[in-house]
Design a protein around this motif. Sequence first.
Motif, PDB file in Angstrom:
ATOM      1  N   CYS A  49     154.291 -53.236-112.155  1.00  0.00           N
ATOM      2  CA  CYS A  49     154.270 -54.308-111.154  1.00  0.00           C
ATOM      3  C   CYS A  49     155.225 -55.434-111.560  1.00  0.00           C
ATOM      4  O   CYS A  49     155.246 -55.834-112.722  1.00  0.00           O
ATOM      5  N   GLY A  65     150.181 -53.193-113.798  1.00  0.00           N
ATOM      6  CA  GLY A  65     149.796 -52.166-112.830  1.00  0.00           C
ATOM      7  C   GLY A  65     150.939 -51.241-112.463  1.00  0.00           C
ATOM      8  O   GLY A  65     152.109 -51.618-112.503  1.00  0.00           O
ATOM      9  N   GLN A  66     150.590 -50.012-112.108  1.00  0.00           N
ATOM     10  CA  GLN A  66     151.582 -49.014-111.709  1.00  0.00           C
ATOM     11  C   GLN A  66     151.928 -49.184-110.231  1.00  0.00           C
ATOM     12  O   GLN A  66     151.045 -49.373-109.403  1.00  0.00           O
ATOM     13  N   ALA A 115     151.473 -44.260-107.270  1.00  0.00           N
ATOM     14  CA  ALA A 115     150.241 -43.525-107.543  1.00  0.00           C
ATOM     15  C   ALA A 115     150.558 -42.095-107.965  1.00  0.00           C
ATOM     16  O   ALA A 115     149.919 -41.550-108.859  1.00  0.00           O
ATOM     17  N   LYS A 116     151.553 -41.470-107.298  1.00  0.00           N
ATOM     18  CA  LYS A 116     151.974 -40.101-107.623  1.00  0.00           C
ATOM     19  C   LYS A 116     153.480 -40.077-107.757  1.00  0.00           C
ATOM     20  O   LYS A 116     154.192 -40.694-106.986  1.00  0.00           O
ATOM     21  N   THR A 128     154.288 -41.241-104.033  1.00  0.00           N
ATOM     22  CA  THR A 128     153.385 -42.065-103.232  1.00  0.00           C
ATOM     23  C   THR A 128     153.227 -43.420-103.912  1.00  0.00           C
ATOM     24  O   THR A 128     152.875 -43.495-105.085  1.00  0.00           O
ATOM     25  N   ASN A 184     151.469 -47.183-104.360  1.00  0.00           N
ATOM     26  CA  ASN A 184     150.256 -47.955-104.120  1.00  0.00           C
ATOM     27  C   ASN A 184     150.610 -49.075-103.144  1.00  0.00           C
ATOM     28  O   ASN A 184     151.716 -49.619-103.188  1.00  0.00           O
ATOM     29  N   ASN A 236     149.006 -51.991-103.033  1.00  0.00           N
ATOM     30  CA  ASN A 236     148.869 -53.205-103.839  1.00  0.00           C
ATOM     31  C   ASN A 236     148.786 -52.823-105.306  1.00  0.00           C
ATOM     32  O   ASN A 236     148.422 -51.693-105.652  1.00  0.00           O
ATOM     33  N   CYS A 237     149.078 -53.778-106.163  1.00  0.00           N
ATOM     34  CA  CYS A 237     148.958 -53.560-107.609  1.00  0.00           C
ATOM     35  C   CYS A 237     147.486 -53.377-107.971  1.00  0.00           C
ATOM     36  O   CYS A 237     146.642 -54.181-107.561  1.00  0.00           O
ATOM     37  N   PRO A 238     147.147 -52.343-108.730  1.00  0.00           N
ATOM     38  CA  PRO A 238     145.753 -52.137-109.114  1.00  0.00           C
ATOM     39  C   PRO A 238     145.213 -53.236-110.038  1.00  0.00           C
ATOM     40  O   PRO A 238     143.999 -53.437-110.117  1.00  0.00           O
ATOM     41  N   LYS A 294     151.004 -57.340-103.296  1.00  0.00           N
ATOM     42  CA  LYS A 294     151.413 -56.405-102.244  1.00  0.00           C
ATOM     43  C   LYS A 294     152.875 -56.029-102.456  1.00  0.00           C
ATOM     44  O   LYS A 294     153.741 -56.896-102.542  1.00  0.00           O
TER      45      LYS A 294
END
Length: 119
Positions: A12, A18-19, A22-23, A34, A36, A38-40, A45
């Motif tokens: 992020c 954060g990543q 996601a994939k 894919t 995300n 938002n940042c986990p 955003k």
Amino acid sequence: MSQFKNILDEKCPKCGEGQVFAKKGNPLLFRMPTMNANCPCCGHKFEKETGYFFGSMYVSYGLTVAEMISVFLVAHFFIKSFSGMMFLIGTLAVLLSTFNFRLSRMIWIYLLDGKNREV
């Protein structure tokens, strides 16, 4: 140097933890990466508006051209046939497509939405 590491690690731009993706995707299985929404970790955003990542296509084009010119300059010492060279460049373009997709989006995010920027 930490921003370059975060770009390559796909972290992020705000919190650096954060990543973004996601994939990672797989070009051989026809799967695109894919993102995300938002940042986990911090909830930042990533896509600010519709079409936010259109500019990353230009970054991806530049990356691909640089890769293919590099491959051509190295491989022309070993491969003499035009068709063999085109096959090698085409194959590498397909195999590196998901990597270029992710890297170009990360560069675009960090250009427009780095740690201290307000969007």
